[in-house]
Design a protein around this motif. Structure first.
Motif, PDB file in Angstrom:
ATOM      1  N   LEU A 147       0.825  -1.212   0.000  1.00 20.16           N
ATOM      2  CA  LEU A 147       0.000   0.000   0.000  1.00 20.16           C
ATOM      3  C   LEU A 147       0.857   1.258   0.000  1.00 20.16           C
ATOM      4  CD1 LEU A 147      -2.751  -1.072   2.544  1.00 20.16           C
ATOM      5  CD2 LEU A 147      -3.099  -0.557   0.115  1.00 20.16           C
ATOM      6  N   VAL A 148       1.837   1.300   0.875  1.00 19.67           N
ATOM      7  CA  VAL A 148       2.697   2.485   0.963  1.00 19.67           C
ATOM      8  C   VAL A 148       3.495   2.650  -0.324  1.00 19.67           C
ATOM      9  CG1 VAL A 148       4.637   3.531   2.205  1.00 19.67           C
ATOM     10  CG2 VAL A 148       2.779   2.441   3.484  1.00 19.67           C
ATOM     11  N   GLN A 149       3.980   1.548  -0.866  1.00 20.06           N
ATOM     12  CA  GLN A 149       4.743   1.632  -2.119  1.00 20.06           C
ATOM     13  C   GLN A 149       3.872   2.173  -3.246  1.00 20.06           C
ATOM     14  OE1 GLN A 149       8.100   1.123  -2.309  1.00 20.06           O
ATOM     15  NE2 GLN A 149       7.786   2.129  -4.278  1.00 20.06           N
ATOM     16  N   ARG A 150       2.616   1.709  -3.317  1.00 23.21           N
ATOM     17  CA  ARG A 150       1.713   2.188  -4.373  1.00 23.21           C
ATOM     18  C   ARG A 150       1.426   3.677  -4.203  1.00 23.21           C
ATOM     19  NH1 ARG A 150      -1.527  -0.726  -7.777  1.00 23.21           N
ATOM     20  NH2 ARG A 150       0.345  -1.971  -7.617  1.00 23.21           N
ATOM     21  N   LEU A 151       1.191   4.106  -2.965  1.00 21.60           N
ATOM     22  CA  LEU A 151       0.921   5.529  -2.713  1.00 21.60           C
ATOM     23  C   LEU A 151       2.130   6.394  -3.062  1.00 21.60           C
ATOM     24  CD1 LEU A 151      -1.079   5.304   0.634  1.00 21.60           C
ATOM     25  CD2 LEU A 151      -1.982   5.792  -1.651  1.00 21.60           C
ATOM     26  N   LEU A 152       3.317   5.875  -2.791  1.00 26.32           N
ATOM     27  CA  LEU A 152       4.543   6.605  -3.149  1.00 26.32           C
ATOM     28  C   LEU A 152       4.747   6.622  -4.664  1.00 26.32           C
ATOM     29  CD1 LEU A 152       6.943   5.318  -0.355  1.00 26.32           C
ATOM     30  CD2 LEU A 152       6.122   7.658  -0.652  1.00 26.32           C
ATOM     31  N   ASP A 153       4.526   5.482  -5.320  1.00 25.07           N
ATOM     32  CA  ASP A 153       4.717   5.395  -6.772  1.00 25.07           C
ATOM     33  C   ASP A 153       3.781   6.333  -7.530  1.00 25.07           C
ATOM     34  OD1 ASP A 153       6.659   3.488  -6.375  1.00 25.07           O
ATOM     35  OD2 ASP A 153       5.386   1.780  -6.949  1.00 25.07           O
ATOM     36  N   LEU A 154       2.565   6.477  -7.021  1.00 24.86           N
ATOM     37  CA  LEU A 154       1.584   7.342  -7.685  1.00 24.86           C
ATOM     38  C   LEU A 154       1.656   8.785  -7.189  1.00 24.86           C
ATOM     39  CD1 LEU A 154      -1.458   4.898  -7.759  1.00 24.86           C
ATOM     40  CD2 LEU A 154       0.101   5.482  -9.629  1.00 24.86           C
ATOM     41  N   HIS A 155       2.654   9.072  -6.367  1.00 26.76           N
ATOM     42  CA  HIS A 155       2.889  10.416  -5.822  1.00 26.76           C
ATOM     43  C   HIS A 155       1.671  10.958  -5.066  1.00 26.76           C
ATOM     44  CE1 HIS A 155       6.593  10.393  -8.073  1.00 26.76           C
ATOM     45  NE2 HIS A 155       5.916  10.089  -9.162  1.00 26.76           N
ATOM     46  N   ILE A 156       1.033  10.069  -4.308  1.00 29.97           N
ATOM     47  CA  ILE A 156      -0.113  10.484  -3.493  1.00 29.97           C
ATOM     48  C   ILE A 156       0.362  10.951  -2.126  1.00 29.97           C
ATOM     49  CG2 ILE A 156      -2.209   9.641  -2.347  1.00 29.97           C
ATOM     50  CD1 ILE A 156      -2.739   8.031  -4.914  1.00 29.97           C
ATOM     51  N   ILE A 157       1.394  10.299  -1.610  1.00 29.06           N
ATOM     52  CA  ILE A 157       1.961  10.749  -0.329  1.00 29.06           C
ATOM     53  C   ILE A 157       3.440  11.057  -0.502  1.00 29.06           C
ATOM     54  CG2 ILE A 157       0.315   9.482   1.113  1.00 29.06           C
ATOM     55  CD1 ILE A 157       2.561   7.426   1.677  1.00 29.06           C
ATOM     56  N   GLU A 158       3.906  11.965   0.331  1.00 34.67           N
ATOM     57  CA  GLU A 158       5.331  12.231   0.480  1.00 34.67           C
ATOM     58  C   GLU A 158       5.649  12.017   1.946  1.00 34.67           C
ATOM     59  OE1 GLU A 158       6.561  16.085  -0.805  1.00 34.67           O
ATOM     60  OE2 GLU A 158       5.992  15.716  -2.877  1.00 34.67           O
ATOM     61  N   ARG A 182      -8.672   4.464  -5.543  1.00 32.08           N
ATOM     62  CA  ARG A 182      -8.220   3.576  -6.622  1.00 32.08           C
ATOM     63  C   ARG A 182      -6.820   3.030  -6.361  1.00 32.08           C
ATOM     64  NH1 ARG A 182     -10.571   7.063 -11.622  1.00 32.08           N
ATOM     65  NH2 ARG A 182     -12.677   6.218 -11.570  1.00 32.08           N
ATOM     66  N   ALA A 183      -5.935   3.862  -5.827  1.00 29.87           N
ATOM     67  CA  ALA A 183      -4.579   3.409  -5.514  1.00 29.87           C
ATOM     68  C   ALA A 183      -4.615   2.327  -4.438  1.00 29.87           C
ATOM     69  CB  ALA A 183      -3.725   4.584  -5.060  1.00 29.87           C
ATOM     70  N   LEU A 184      -5.375   2.568  -3.390  1.00 32.17           N
ATOM     71  CA  LEU A 184      -5.466   1.590  -2.301  1.00 32.17           C
ATOM     72  C   LEU A 184      -6.176   0.322  -2.766  1.00 32.17           C
ATOM     73  CD1 LEU A 184      -6.433   4.053   0.573  1.00 32.17           C
ATOM     74  CD2 LEU A 184      -4.227   2.913   0.259  1.00 32.17           C
ATOM     75  N   ASP A 185      -7.253   0.487  -3.518  1.00 34.97           N
ATOM     76  CA  ASP A 185      -8.021  -0.671  -3.955  1.00 34.97           C
ATOM     77  C   ASP A 185      -7.256  -1.527  -4.950  1.00 34.97           C
ATOM     78  OD1 ASP A 185     -10.552  -2.060  -3.654  1.00 34.97           O
ATOM     79  OD2 ASP A 185     -10.880  -1.567  -5.775  1.00 34.97           O
ATOM     80  N   SER A 186      -6.345  -0.934  -5.692  1.00 32.82           N
ATOM     81  CA  SER A 186      -5.545  -1.723  -6.632  1.00 32.82           C
ATOM     82  C   SER A 186      -4.685  -2.747  -5.899  1.00 32.82           C
ATOM     83  CB  SER A 186      -4.683  -0.814  -7.504  1.00 32.82           C
ATOM     84  OG  SER A 186      -3.693  -0.171  -6.746  1.00 32.82           O
ATOM     85  N   VAL A 187      -4.320  -2.445  -4.664  1.00 32.99           N
ATOM     86  CA  VAL A 187      -3.558  -3.391  -3.844  1.00 32.99           C
ATOM     87  C   VAL A 187      -4.512  -4.314  -3.084  1.00 32.99           C
ATOM     88  CG1 VAL A 187      -1.986  -3.606  -1.880  1.00 32.99           C
ATOM     89  CG2 VAL A 187      -1.599  -1.836  -3.590  1.00 32.99           C
TER      90      VAL A 187
END
Length: 140
Positions: free
Chosen positions: A44-55, A128-133
């Protein structure tokens, strides 16, 4: 003699069957999220970082936060879960309740975490980012 079928009764049976299916799905996902919390948190954290949702300045700290949230989901009262997801309940037609919960968690609570520098995107992008995982723990 022919049997009279009450259309409202058949509708109620259908609705009840759908509700039972969703409840079984929900319990299954909550169990899986607890069992796979650490692995899911990393993804989850990797996906959020990859999609630039969190820093963030500490990926590990945020992974621990997500793992803790995933483990505690099964212990939440139904009211607390519904209260948390109420603002985003109508985001998608067939939502994943865990994805909704974590979306709202990111928007309301994670943004205030000391290791989060910023959160980008709207509710639907985050969902969508979270649900993809989390779709991999959702029964087909």
């Amino acid at each position: 003699m022919a049997r009279h079928i009450n259309p409202s009764n058949s509708t109620n049976k259908t609705i009840d069957a759908i509700d039972r299916k969703r409840e079984r799905e929900r319990h299954f996902m909550l169990k899986k999220s607890r069992e796979m919390a650490a692995e899911l948190a990393v993804s989850l954290v990797q996906r959020l970082l990859d999609l630039h949702i969190i820093e963030t300045n500490s990926v590990h700290a945020i992974q621990e936060v997500f793992a803790r949230q995933l483990q505690q989901l099964g212990d939440l009262e139904e009211f607390d879960m519904q209260f948390k997801i109420a603002p985003v309940r109508n985001l998608t037609p067939d939502p994943n309740v865990i994805s909704l919960y974590l979306t709202q968690y990111v928007v309301e609570d994670l943004i205030d975490h000391p290791n989060i520098q910023d959160v980008f995107g709207d509710d639907l992008e985050i969902y969508r980012a979270l649900d993809s995982v989390l779709s991999r723990i959702r029964p087909q």
